[in-house]
Every structure is written in C-alpha cells, then in structure tokens.
Design a protein around this motif. Structure first.
Motif, mmCIF file in Angstrom:
data_model
loop_
_atom_site.group_PDB
_atom_site.id
_atom_site.type_symbol
_atom_site.label_atom_id
_atom_site.label_comp_id
_atom_site.label_asym_id
_atom_site.label_seq_id
_atom_site.Cartn_x
_atom_site.Cartn_y
_atom_site.Cartn_z
ATOM 1 N N ASN A 24 1.305 1.412 6.969
ATOM 2 C CA ASN A 24 -0.131 1.403 7.305
ATOM 3 C C ASN A 24 -0.982 2.123 6.261
ATOM 4 O O ASN A 24 -2.037 2.668 6.573
ATOM 5 C CB ASN A 24 -0.360 2.020 8.682
ATOM 6 N N MET A 25 -0.520 2.112 5.018
ATOM 7 C CA MET A 25 -1.201 2.818 3.941
ATOM 8 C C MET A 25 -2.645 2.373 3.758
ATOM 9 O O MET A 25 -3.510 3.152 3.355
ATOM 10 C CB MET A 25 -0.434 2.620 2.628
ATOM 11 N N ASP A 26 -2.935 1.131 4.069
ATOM 12 C CA ASP A 26 -4.275 0.597 3.852
ATOM 13 C C ASP A 26 -5.098 0.489 5.144
ATOM 14 O O ASP A 26 -6.192 -0.069 5.138
ATOM 15 C CB ASP A 26 -4.188 -0.793 3.205
ATOM 16 N N ALA A 27 -4.567 1.008 6.245
ATOM 17 C CA ALA A 27 -5.298 0.947 7.514
ATOM 18 C C ALA A 27 -6.539 1.835 7.441
ATOM 19 O O ALA A 27 -6.507 2.933 6.885
ATOM 20 C CB ALA A 27 -4.395 1.399 8.659
ATOM 21 N N ILE A 28 -7.639 1.339 7.982
ATOM 22 C CA ILE A 28 -8.887 2.098 7.948
ATOM 23 C C ILE A 28 -9.387 2.346 9.364
ATOM 24 O O ILE A 28 -9.042 1.633 10.308
ATOM 25 C CB ILE A 28 -9.979 1.374 7.136
#
Length: 288
Positions: A24-28
């Motif tokens: 989920n590194m790019d979850a905002i």
C-alpha cells in the motif's frame, strides 16, 4: 535519547505510519469536503448586503480565500503521517512544528478572542430561521435549504479561531491513529500552512500580486482586508516541486534540511496583517 523519545511517543505502535508497506505504498488519505455547494453559490454572485453580514459575523475572510484551485491528497497524506497525537505537532527532521492560533487567524481572518463554542444550538425552529433570513439576508429559504444560521449580532463575539484549530487538531489526531478513513475539517488551512512553511512542497504561484481587483473593491466597500490565505486563490504550477506522488513527498520530508522549513512567514508589522488582526494582536500574543 531513544528512550526519552519512546516515552513521549507512547502511541507509536498504533500510528498510521506503521501501516505503510510494499503493498500500500501509494495509498492516499482522501479529504472529505462539504464546501462545494457553497462555492457554486458564490460563483452566482453575492449581494453586498450578504457580504456585509458575513463581515459582521467575522466569516468574510473565508469567502475571500475562496476554494483552493487544487487539493493535493498526496501532500496531505504525507503530512498526516508525521503528525503525532501525543504532542500535537508535526515531527520533522529539524524539529517539531504545528499550526497555531496565529496561522488560523491570518489565513482565514477569524476572531481569536471571545466566547467558547460548545454544543449545538437548537433554540430556533425552521419558521423562525426563515424569518431571520428574510430580515437579515433579504430572501426566504425553503425548509430543505436551512442548514445553519445564528444571531448575526453576536457571531463575532465567539472565538472561531480556537474552534477551527481544535477541530483541525482532532481530525489530524484521529486520522493519524487510523480512527478514520478520510480527512475532514479545515483542510484548506492545513494545505496553505504546508505550502507556506515547507519550501520543498510549495508550488509556484502563477500570479504574484498582493491583492486582486475584486478584493480591492471589497476594501473600498468597507469590507475587511483579505487575509493571508487569499493570496493562494490563484493558479499554480509544479515546475520545481513534486505533486501527485506520496512516495516522493515522504522522501522529501525525510531529507529536509535546515532552511527548507520557514519558521516565520508573516510580516507582523505590515499594513495587511495589521488590518486583519485589528484588536486581536494582544490576544494572539497571550494565546500562543
């Protein structure tokens, strides 16, 4: 030193930063806004009588700031991840910083001193509120259009500044502890604060003028001088800074060095700031 840090940040095990992993590194974190209907209404034009009423209630600064052209949820996510509930501060590489009463007062032009805001007022029925709208605003809304209204004469006797700041702190605390899934409240103040303070994340402003023609006309009509937040009501470009990438923003915050965070951004002796604060300057110093 590590032991002292652990003692202070006793909630670090529940912090949102622990939830970042390869999957989920790019979850905002999305920002939830409830002001879109307001800006659509304003685009249709506001009668001078209504604008004068808003000024008397001390809310006209919010109108002058208008909607930000672009909300960056990637930036907001990265900044939430360094907020600490234990200290109510953002933990940066060169120290701690937080949004203060001064920031809220100058960005939105809200009252600092005054009565506390607590609870919900249910003293008026809809018929009474319709009559008050007809008296004070010159039009009568339908029952379904009535959402909120108060006694105009006492509105500016409340400390709206402290209420807004407390609400923002609560939202930051809840979202950073994973008690919520979206960020609510005065998100505009948070984004303007980040843009103003952290040079690495600040976009280029397409226009570099202190006051627009529309705002100058307000001053000539005995309306308040635009607050600091109004200078961000313009187009931006990201030629020199990143956007739409929470990964890059995390890395930039981790690599910040002294000088890339501006501890002082307001000219407290300027006529603009003096016009915004009026009698609030002494309360600002006492309430820091």
């Amino acid at each position: 030193m590590a032991e002292n840090t652990d003692n202070v940040l006793y909630l670090r095990g529940r912090h949102i930063s622990n939830n970042i992993n390869a999957e989920n590194m790019d979850a905002i974190i999305p920002s939830r806004r409830s002001d879109k209907c307001l800006w659509r209404l304003l685009n249709a034009g506001i009668h001078l009588r209504v604008r004068l009423c808003l000024a008397r209630m001390s809310f006209y600064g919010v109108i002058q700031c208008g909607p930000i052209k672009y909300y960056d949820n990637h930036l907001l996510t990265a900044i939430v991840e360094i907020w600490r509930r234990e200290t109510h501060t953002f933990h940066l590489t060169m120290g701690e910083a937080t949004i203060t009463l001064q920031d809220v007062a100058l960005i939105w032009g809200l009252n600092i001193d005054g009565m506390l805001i607590t609870g919900i007022d249910t003293a008026y029925n809809k018929h009474t509120l319709q009559q008050r709208c007809a008296t004070w605003l010159g039009f009568t809304p339908t029952s379904s259009q009535i959402k909120f209204i108060e006694d105009i004469e006492i509105m500016n006797t409340y400390s709206w500044d402290s209420a807004v700041l407390a609400y923002l702190y609560r939202e930051l605390c809840d979202i950073s502890m994973r008690l919520k899934v979206d960020l609510c409240g005065p998100v505009q103040i948070l984004q303007i604060w980040v843009w103003s303070k952290i040079t690495l994340l600040c976009p280029d402003r397409a226009q570099h003028v202190s006051i627009s023609q529309e705002q100058a006309a307000d001053v000539l009509q005995d309306l308040p001088f635009p607050p600091y937040g109004a200078c961000w009501r313009r187009e931006f470009s990201w030629t020199h800074t990143a956007h739409h990438s929470v990964r890059i923003m995390r890395d930039m915050l981790d690599r910040m060095v002294e000088g890339q965070f501006l501890w002082t951004i307001y000219d407290m002796e300027s006529l603009e700031v003096g016009g915004i604060l009026n009698g609030n300057r002494i309360h600002l110093c006492r309430s820091a």
